[in-house]
Design a protein around this motif. Structure first.
Motif, short mmCIF file in Angstrom:
data_model
loop_
_atom_site.label_atom_id
_atom_site.label_comp_id
_atom_site.label_asym_id
_atom_site.label_seq_id
_atom_site.Cartn_x
_atom_site.Cartn_y
_atom_site.Cartn_z
N VAL A 1 42.19 28.05 43.16
CA VAL A 1 41.50 28.79 44.22
C VAL A 1 40.16 29.25 43.66
O VAL A 1 40.01 29.47 42.44
CB VAL A 1 42.32 30.00 44.70
N SER A 2 39.26 29.43 44.59
CA SER A 2 37.94 29.86 44.17
C SER A 2 37.97 31.36 43.87
O SER A 2 38.85 32.08 44.36
CB SER A 2 36.93 29.58 45.29
N PRO A 3 37.03 31.83 43.04
CA PRO A 3 36.98 33.27 42.76
C PRO A 3 36.85 34.11 44.04
O PRO A 3 37.42 35.19 44.14
CB PRO A 3 35.74 33.40 41.88
N ARG A 4 36.13 33.56 45.04
CA ARG A 4 35.96 34.32 46.29
C ARG A 4 37.28 34.49 47.02
O ARG A 4 37.63 35.57 47.51
CB ARG A 4 34.94 33.59 47.17
N GLU A 5 38.09 33.37 47.09
CA GLU A 5 39.39 33.44 47.78
C GLU A 5 40.36 34.36 47.03
O GLU A 5 41.15 35.11 47.65
CB GLU A 5 39.99 32.04 47.90
N SER B 1 43.39 39.49 46.65
CA SER B 1 43.62 40.70 45.88
C SER B 1 43.35 41.94 46.73
O SER B 1 44.10 42.94 46.69
CB SER B 1 42.73 40.72 44.64
N ALA B 2 42.27 41.85 47.54
CA ALA B 2 41.96 42.99 48.42
C ALA B 2 43.06 43.21 49.46
O ALA B 2 43.43 44.34 49.79
CB ALA B 2 40.60 42.75 49.10
N ARG B 3 43.59 42.09 49.97
CA ARG B 3 44.67 42.20 50.97
C ARG B 3 45.91 42.84 50.37
O ARG B 3 46.55 43.70 50.99
CB ARG B 3 44.99 40.81 51.52
N ILE B 4 46.22 42.46 49.12
CA ILE B 4 47.40 43.04 48.45
C ILE B 4 47.19 44.54 48.21
O ILE B 4 48.09 45.35 48.40
CB ILE B 4 47.66 42.31 47.12
N ASN B 5 45.98 44.93 47.83
CA ASN B 5 45.70 46.35 47.61
C ASN B 5 45.86 47.16 48.91
O ASN B 5 46.37 48.28 48.91
CB ASN B 5 44.27 46.52 47.08
N THR B 6 45.42 46.54 50.02
CA THR B 6 45.58 47.22 51.32
C THR B 6 47.05 47.41 51.66
O THR B 6 47.49 48.48 52.11
CB THR B 6 44.89 46.40 52.42
N LEU B 7 47.83 46.35 51.44
CA LEU B 7 49.27 46.45 51.73
C LEU B 7 49.94 47.48 50.82
O LEU B 7 50.83 48.21 51.25
CB LEU B 7 49.94 45.08 51.55
#
Length: 591
Positions: free
Chosen positions: A560-564, A569-575
């Motif tokens: 996966v690209s660094p952007r993806e 990672s941001a989605r996991i932090n939100t959850l």
């Protein structure tokens, strides 16, 4: 001479409830069953003529009527009253009958001359069982007629200004003695247990005082108290009299005449013997009635025969009506004050519980306020197996005893009350100085109750003779007669509180209704809280599952690209943040 004092333990029964031997029980039952209103005779100081309208046919006469009318009883029966009384007297009797109602007490109808000797007589009349009953009493020669209304007004004026209950009762006794001339006049009040107590007395100084003495319920049995309600004035001019039969002694249906409303009715031989044992020859009583019940009597005694003319009795009756109204007014005033105080407490408590997050739990902090809702010494609350109290309450160790008492006595209909410590305590000395209990069921499914407590009232009672010996009985239980001793007998009564009055029960009933409504609201609040907590827990499990799925997906993605990767990672932090908030919410609901 006073017997040795008899002392009771805290849980001992009241004298009226103490176990009796079978002979005494039979004697008391025999007395209670005596049909004293069907004596079939009158006292000899008067005459009775009973007529049937509309033609005034005479159906019954007293056996002594010839001394008044000059006609034999058999010669009067089935004849018209007009043959023996003048038209003006019959007219006065008819008018009195017209104003009255069947079953009402006898009314004084006229004063007139009757018979060949033109004896001046007082005439009273009442209607019962389809007959007009005429009672005739010759006036003592030389007796001056005073207006009963004027006499009663004078007596009322002398007592009306008294506001203190003891002073009022004393003035009442003095006024009746001044009117009637009896040796002793007492104000006799019935207690909650039907025992009587002398609360005021005016007497000849040569007589021993009865003030403060208490008399057992058997001295004035139930059927006698019933007659005191029907006939407000009872007089016995000479207790040594020989009864005069009524002819015939049965009505047209073959039943004995009901003499309950007659002033001349011959009284029970037991009562006459009772008076003789007290040294009383003449007596009179005036009923004090409040709220349809017999509150007490104005009792008059004399050591020799004494006639009280009907005019004086009429004044005494009017005065007695005033006394009854004052007693009823005072009781009503006390009841209104009790209700107003209870309403104020109930409104304040209702407001506090309505503003509470959980009214059920908030009740624990309002026990001091509840102490003011009804006259009591302390309030206790059982919730979730825990004991909470305010004021004077039993030790928490007494809670099982109280709950056991409720299991034995509560029928699911509402509050339960007792004034006897023996009902809920296990033994002497275990009541913590309390006796009366009134319990309100709040939530039977959780066994939650509210209790009101009253202190034990230790009484030093002076009985007029032993209360457990109201009769002299033989070995077979045959009643020989009433007790002969009225010497003061002292007793220490323990284990009893002030009785819960009808007013107390009404106040508590309204309070109970309000608390049950708030309790249901608290239960609904608790149910809503439980549903919210369950919903939050489901959300936590759902979010945790989603977070685990994303973590597993991230670990499986190698290319996966660094952007993806940054987006995942941001989605996991939100959850994770949402999950932490849900966990905090669960903790808040549980608290």
């Amino acid at each position: 001479m006073f017997p040795a004092q008899f002392r009771r333990d805290a849980c001992a029964p009241h004298p009226g409830a103490r176990s009796m031997n079978p002979q005494l029980e039979r004697a008391l039952q025999e007395c209670a069953n005596e049909p004293i209103h069907l004596s079939g005779a009158i006292q000899p100081h008067g005459y009775l003529i009973s007529c049937q309208l509309p033609d005034w046919t005479i159906r019954h006469v007293s056996a002594n009527v010839e001394a008044l009318t000059g006609a034999e009883p058999a010669g009067m029966l089935r004849h018209s009253l007009r043959e023996f009384l003048t038209d003006d007297l019959i007219q006065a009797i008819a008018e009195t009958v017209g104003f009255g109602e069947p079953g009402a007490p006898a009314q004084r109808a006229a004063v007139g001359n009757i018979g060949p000797m033109a004896d001046l007589c007082d005439i009273s009349v009442h209607v019962a069982d389809g007959l007009v009953h005429i009672e005739i009493e010759p006036q003592p020669r030389g007796a001056g007629e005073r207006s009963p209304t004027v006499v009663a007004q004078t007596m009322i004026a002398r007592v009306a200004a008294s506001e203190d209950i003891d002073d009022f009762n004393q003035r009442v006794a003095e006024q009746v003695r001044l009117l009637t001339g009896y040796d002793r006049v007492m104000v006799y009040r019935f207690r909650h247990d039907d025992a009587g107590e002398v609360v005021a007395e005016s007497r000849d100084s040569a007589l021993q005082t009865y003030l403060g003495l208490r008399y057992p319920p058997s001295d004035i049995p139930v059927q006698a108290r019933t007659l005191y309600l029907r006939n407000r004035i009872r007089v016995i001019p000479d207790a040594t009299y020989v009864p005069v039969p009524i002819l015939p002694d049965r009505d047209s249906r073959g039943a004995p005449l009901d003499l309950g409303q007659m002033a001349l009715r011959s009284v029970s031989p037991v009562h006459l013997e009772y008076l003789a044992n007290m040294g009383v020859v003449a007596s009179m009583s005036i009923s004090i009635i409040s709220g349809g019940r017999l509150w007490g009597l104005i009792a008059c005694h004399h050591r020799s025969a004494r006639r009280v003319p009907p005019g004086i009795r009429a004044a005494a009756d009017l005065f007695g009506l005033f006394v009854s109204m004052r007693v009823a007014s005072r009781e009503q005033h006390d009841a209104v004050a009790l209700e107003e105080n209870a309403r104020s407490v109930r409104d304040a408590l209702s407001l506090r519980l309505d503003n509470a997050a959980d009214p059920r739990l908030a009740l624990q902090g309002e026990l001091d306020l509840l102490c003011r809702a009804v006259a009591c010494d302390g309030v206790g609350l059982v919730q979730a197996g825990h004991w909470y109290g305010a004021g004077r309450t039993p030790n928490e160790s007494r809670m099982p005893d109280l709950l056991d008492w409720l299991r034995r006595t509560h029928n699911g209909a509402g509050p339960v009350a007792t004034e006897h410590a023996a009902d809920w305590c296990r033994g002497p000395g275990e009541t913590d100085g309390l006796a009366g209990v009134l319990a309100l069921p709040l939530d039977l499914s959780r066994n939650e109750w509210l209790f009101f407590f009253r202190r034990e009232q230790i009484e030093e009672v002076r009985w007029a003779g032993r209360p457990d010996e109201p009769f002299l009985v033989d070995g077979d239980g045959g009643k020989i007669g009433p007790r002969a001793s009225f010497s003061a007998w002292n007793e220490t009564v323990r284990g009893h509180g002030l009785p819960w009055s009808d007013g107390d029960r009404r106040v508590v009933g309204r309070l109970h209704q309000m608390l049950r409504e708030r309790y249901r609201r608290g239960a609904a609040h608790s149910s809503v809280g439980d549903l919210s907590a369950r919903r939050v827990r489901l959300d936590v499990r759902e979010q945790r599952g989603r977070l685990l799925q994303l973590s597993e997906l991230l670990e499986g993605l190698v290319h996966v690209s660094p952007r993806e990767a940054a987006q995942l990672s941001a989605r996991i932090n939100t959850l994770e943040s949402e999950l932490q908030s849900l966990i905090s919410a669960v903790s808040a609901v549980d608290d």
